[in-house]
Design an enzyme around this catalytic site. Structure first.
Site, PDB file in Angstrom:
ATOM      1  N   ILE A 386       0.743  -1.150  -0.265  1.00  0.00           N
ATOM      2  CA  ILE A 386      -0.125   0.131   0.110  1.00  0.00           C
ATOM      3  C   ILE A 386       0.286   1.695   0.198  1.00  0.00           C
ATOM      4  O   ILE A 386       0.420   1.885   0.220  1.00  0.00           O
ATOM      5  CB  ILE A 386      -0.977   0.137   1.373  1.00  0.00           C
ATOM      6  CG1 ILE A 386       0.022  -0.150   2.252  1.00  0.00           C
ATOM      7  CG2 ILE A 386      -2.017  -1.237   1.839  1.00  0.00           C
ATOM      8  CD1 ILE A 386      -1.076  -0.011   3.863  1.00  0.00           C
ATOM      9  N   GLY A 387       2.283   0.816   0.140  1.00  0.00           N
ATOM     10  CA  GLY A 387       3.271   2.362   0.443  1.00  0.00           C
ATOM     11  C   GLY A 387       4.521   2.315  -0.281  1.00  0.00           C
ATOM     12  O   GLY A 387       5.148   1.091   0.215  1.00  0.00           O
ATOM     13  N   GLU A 390      11.776   5.040   2.827  1.00  0.00           N
ATOM     14  CA  GLU A 390      13.052   5.077   2.523  1.00  0.00           C
ATOM     15  C   GLU A 390      14.096   3.506   3.082  1.00  0.00           C
ATOM     16  O   GLU A 390      14.304   3.560   2.313  1.00  0.00           O
ATOM     17  CB  GLU A 390      14.152   6.451   3.611  1.00  0.00           C
ATOM     18  CG  GLU A 390      15.401   6.315   3.453  1.00  0.00           C
ATOM     19  CD  GLU A 390      15.886   7.710   4.294  1.00  0.00           C
ATOM     20  OE1 GLU A 390      17.155   7.128   3.989  1.00  0.00           O
ATOM     21  OE2 GLU A 390      15.052   8.084   4.871  1.00  0.00           O
ATOM     22  N   ASP A 505       8.691  16.635  12.770  1.00  0.00           N
ATOM     23  CA  ASP A 505       8.003  15.686  11.354  1.00  0.00           C
ATOM     24  C   ASP A 505       6.611  16.118  11.650  1.00  0.00           C
ATOM     25  O   ASP A 505       5.838  14.782  10.951  1.00  0.00           O
ATOM     26  CB  ASP A 505       9.060  14.473  10.461  1.00  0.00           C
ATOM     27  CG  ASP A 505       8.841  15.078   9.071  1.00  0.00           C
ATOM     28  OD1 ASP A 505       8.234  15.880   8.774  1.00  0.00           O
ATOM     29  OD2 ASP A 505       9.351  13.732   8.855  1.00  0.00           O
TER      30      ASP A 505
END
Length: 737
Positions: A386-387, A390, A505
């Site tokens: 699904i994704g 890095e 982040d």
């Protein structure tokens, strides 16, 4: 002097000192005898009741009466015979001089009758006061919007079905009334918004040293009254701490679990008091002797190592540091005590749980053993990719749990051939996530390290990244729903900041959305290359410049306050439905503009209160920014008072806007459309005669549907570009060709 009687009055005989009002006309106590007589106003007009689907707040609005009775002191009263005693009218239900009021704290699924009376200074003397009536039926006070993706179910279509699910709100006031060495008596209050008849309560409990998947469940049948209680037996409380949570169930399903509460053993078990006392006495004696020996060793070590180098000190185990007197041992947290009255009290010396940097362990495997649970690889079944990130792919799959049930999970897999530093960095995220347990923070279920590839197993969040989700559903949510998403994020960040964890982040791409629109903070170190240009190397580290506060960029000063700055950018992303902050500016332009005082303008249809909250987060002085606790409270207030959100923010005059300056580079409408990736409408504008930029500067929102631009997201993007062109013309007086 003899004069005629004032209007609407008469004299019973000549020479009267005061004229009498004719029937149905009156004088107020403050009126003079020479004043005319007046009547009560007619009823209000156009009375409308709008019920908010998410909160069941009823908004009553009306128009003034046609006849004010010849007076200028008209006011309004509101009556609601069936409303509960704690109903709240905002601003009030009496002596109103406004034409709108919000009614909150109403019961779910109930029809109310509201009477709005028009009154003036003589209404108290009249036998009849005119009013207007309207009915309003509430929904659920805890409405949840659930999205079902037809494409993933049965139908080959890209459309979505929206289904309202009425789930009970969390139970309240969960406490421990009595503790023995083998049992706990829990008490809690019923949910504030049951949203239906409660069928049962489910109690989840597990030992703190065990994973949540090993938890046990009990069912409690509701009893009459606001307070529910359940005795949980067969526990081993003498040496273990247990975590307890409760949730309510209706026909629509389970509500959310309550906040976890923890407890350990106490001496209230009278039956075993004598035997237990003997054990405690022996143990106390042994501890005393041990402490004496350790004290002797301590003084010997202190004389020998009084000049110990700080670098060596950092490698000493925590227990030895305690005896050296520099670092306190971590205090026990979350213990519940009951006094003689049965009231719960927390000891003052107990400290809140804080985040521990896994890097201090020096060995990644030691940190993983401390904060995570090892899962057997054969209990995981991968379904689809699904994704990616890095360090490897992100997949969906199922985890076989201890009770042989399957739970859908997300699996992050380390790419084949990864180096040892990459493996350590990959698993670092797990040792961070393993320390967190909050409904608005993605939950770590476990890791796979004994076999290849290494995996991180987390809960599955159905709708994925927030920025992508918002772009796919541009314009489809109410402002209250967006406020609810922001509240979830702020709640998760409040928990992390209280743990002394700085995210660094925080961005919409790192927030996940589940099927009920609950948002969860994610990405604690895994991916740093998902969005091209989002991260820029600064002194050896990668910084998401567009989301980072000025002090963090300039001085590498990352704190909870810098996370608050990032949260303000996330607010802007949410309200703009996933728009890229600072658009197509370069990172260098962003840094320079922010240093000069530039702040992002309010998105279209952004309430002033919401935009002001963004500006508060973007205060240059980090000490002036709100805390996440303050943000949660403010968002709660906005959600409870939807009328505050009706006042929309306006773009400030003469903003330092590089995007507007960029407009001077466009020579025609075609280039302008291409800059916004709206080239599909080139022929539309050309056929309508809009070729020059000065022509489209006069377009309004009503003109776009006439041109065939019907998608809400495209309308917003084009209107934003038109506003920039207008601002450029106004600020510089340029004439576009």
């Amino acid at each position: 002097m003899c004069r005629p009687c004032p209007a609407k009055s008469h004299a019973d005989s000549a020479g009267m000192a005061e004229c009498t009002c004719i029937p149905n006309f009156y004088r107020a106590p403050s009126d003079r005898p020479s004043d005319k007589c007046t009547e009560t106003p007619s009823s209000p007009r156009n009375l409308v009741a709008k019920v908010h689907q998410m909160t069941s707040v009823v908004t009553l609005s009306w128009s003034p009466p046609l006849n004010h009775g010849g007076r200028n002191d008209t006011y309004y009263n509101i009556e609601c015979a069936r409303c509960p005693s704690d109903v709240r009218f905002s601003p009030s239900d009496r002596n109103l001089n406004v034409l709108q009021v919000n009614v909150s704290r109403l019961a779910s699924y109930t029809t109310y009758i509201f009477n709005v009376y028009a009154r003036n200074g003589v209404s108290n003397q009249a036998s009849v006061v005119r009013f207007e009536t309207v009915n309003a039926t509430t929904f659920s006070s805890g409405f949840t919007l659930r999205f079902w993706d037809f494409k993933r179910l049965r139908y080959k279509t890209d459309s979505f079905n929206f289904e309202f699910i009425q789930l009970p709100s969390p139970v309240r006031g969960i406490i421990v009334r009595k503790i023995t060495s083998t049992s706990v008596n829990l008490e809690w209050e019923v949910p504030e918004f049951p949203n239906g008849e409660i069928i049962s309560y489910q109690i989840r409990y597990y030992r703190q040293d065990q994973p949540l998947t090993d938890g046990k469940y009990l069912t409690h049948t509701p009893t009459f009254g606001n307070i529910q209680e359940k005795l949980i037996e067969n526990l081993k409380l003498l040496n273990h701490k247990y975590i307890f949570q409760v949730r309510a169930q209706t026909k629509s399903g389970f509500g959310a679990f309550s906040h976890p509460i923890s407890t350990t053993s106490t001496n209230s078990d009278n039956g075993a008091a004598f035997g237990l006392g003997m054990i405690v006495a022996v143990a106390a004696g042994a501890v005393f002797i041990l402490l004496a020996i350790l004290a002797i060793i301590y003084w010997s070590v202190r004389r020998s190592y009084s000049k110990l180098d700080d670098r060596l000190y950092a490698q000493i185990p925590l227990s030895v540091r305690y005896w050296k007197g520099k670092d306190p041992l971590p205090s026990t947290e979350g213990i519940i005590y009951s006094n003689s009255n049965g009231e719960v009290a927390l000891p003052q010396l107990t400290k809140a749980r804080t985040y521990v940097d896994p890097s201090i362990y020096g060995d990644t495997d030691r940190a993983l053993k401390e904060f995570t649970t090892e899962i057997e690889a054969n209990s995981i079944r991968i379904i689809a990719v699904i994704g990616g990130g890095e360090f490897g792919d992100v997949c969906s799959g199922f985890l076989r749990q201890a009770d042989n049930s399957n739970r859908k999970v997300a699996v992050k897999m380390l790419k084949p051939g990864a180096s040892e530093p990459d493996r350590n960095n990959f698993l670092l995220e797990a040792s961070i996530m393993g320390q967190f347990l909050h409904p608005n923070v993605v939950e770590l279920l476990g890791v796979v390290t004994k076999t290849r590839p290494a995996m991180i197993i987390t809960e599955f969040v159905a709708n994925g990244a927030l920025d992508t989700f918002l772009r796919e559903h541009d314009g489809q949510f109410t402002m209250i729903q967006l406020i609810g998403m922001l509240r979830c994020i702020a709640s998760g960040m409040r928990y992390l900041s209280e743990m002394n964890y700085v995210h660094r982040d925080l961005a919409a791409r790192n927030i996940l959305v589940d099927e009920t629109l609950d948002c969860k903070v994610a990405d604690f170190g895994l991916s740093r290359e998902k969005e091209e240009g989002a991260y820029e190397t600064k002194g050896g580290g990668k910084i998401p410049v567009r989301w980072t506060s000025p002090e963090a960029i300039s001085y590498k000063k990352f704190t909870s306050a810098s996370d608050v700055w990032s949260y303000g950018i996330v607010m802007w992303e949410v309200v703009s439905y996933g728009e890229r902050p600072y658009w197509n500016w370069s990172n260098q332009d962003v840094v320079q503009a922010v240093e000069k005082g530039y702040r992002l303008p309010p998105p279209m249809e952004c309430p002033q209160a919401t935009y002001q909250l963004m500006l508060d987060c973007w205060q240059k002085d980090r000490l002036h920014r709100p805390t996440f606790g303050t943000l949660v409270s403010t968002l709660d207030r906005l959600a409870r008072n939807p009328s505050i959100l009706m006042n929309l923010a306006k773009i400030r005059e003469n903003p330092l806007d590089t995007a507007i300056q960029e407009m001077s580079k466009f020579q025609n409408v075609e280039e302008w459309l291409e800059s916004m990736k709206m080239s599909r409408y080139r022929d539309t504008f050309e056929h309508a005669g809009y070729v020059k930029l000065r022509d489209i500067a006069h377009l309004s929102a009503n003109d776009l549907p006439r041109l065939g631009i019907n998608l809400v997201g495209h309308q917003k993007k084009i209107l934003k570009g038109i506003q920039m062109i207008r601002a450029r013309i106004d600020s510089s007086g340029e004439t576009f060709v």
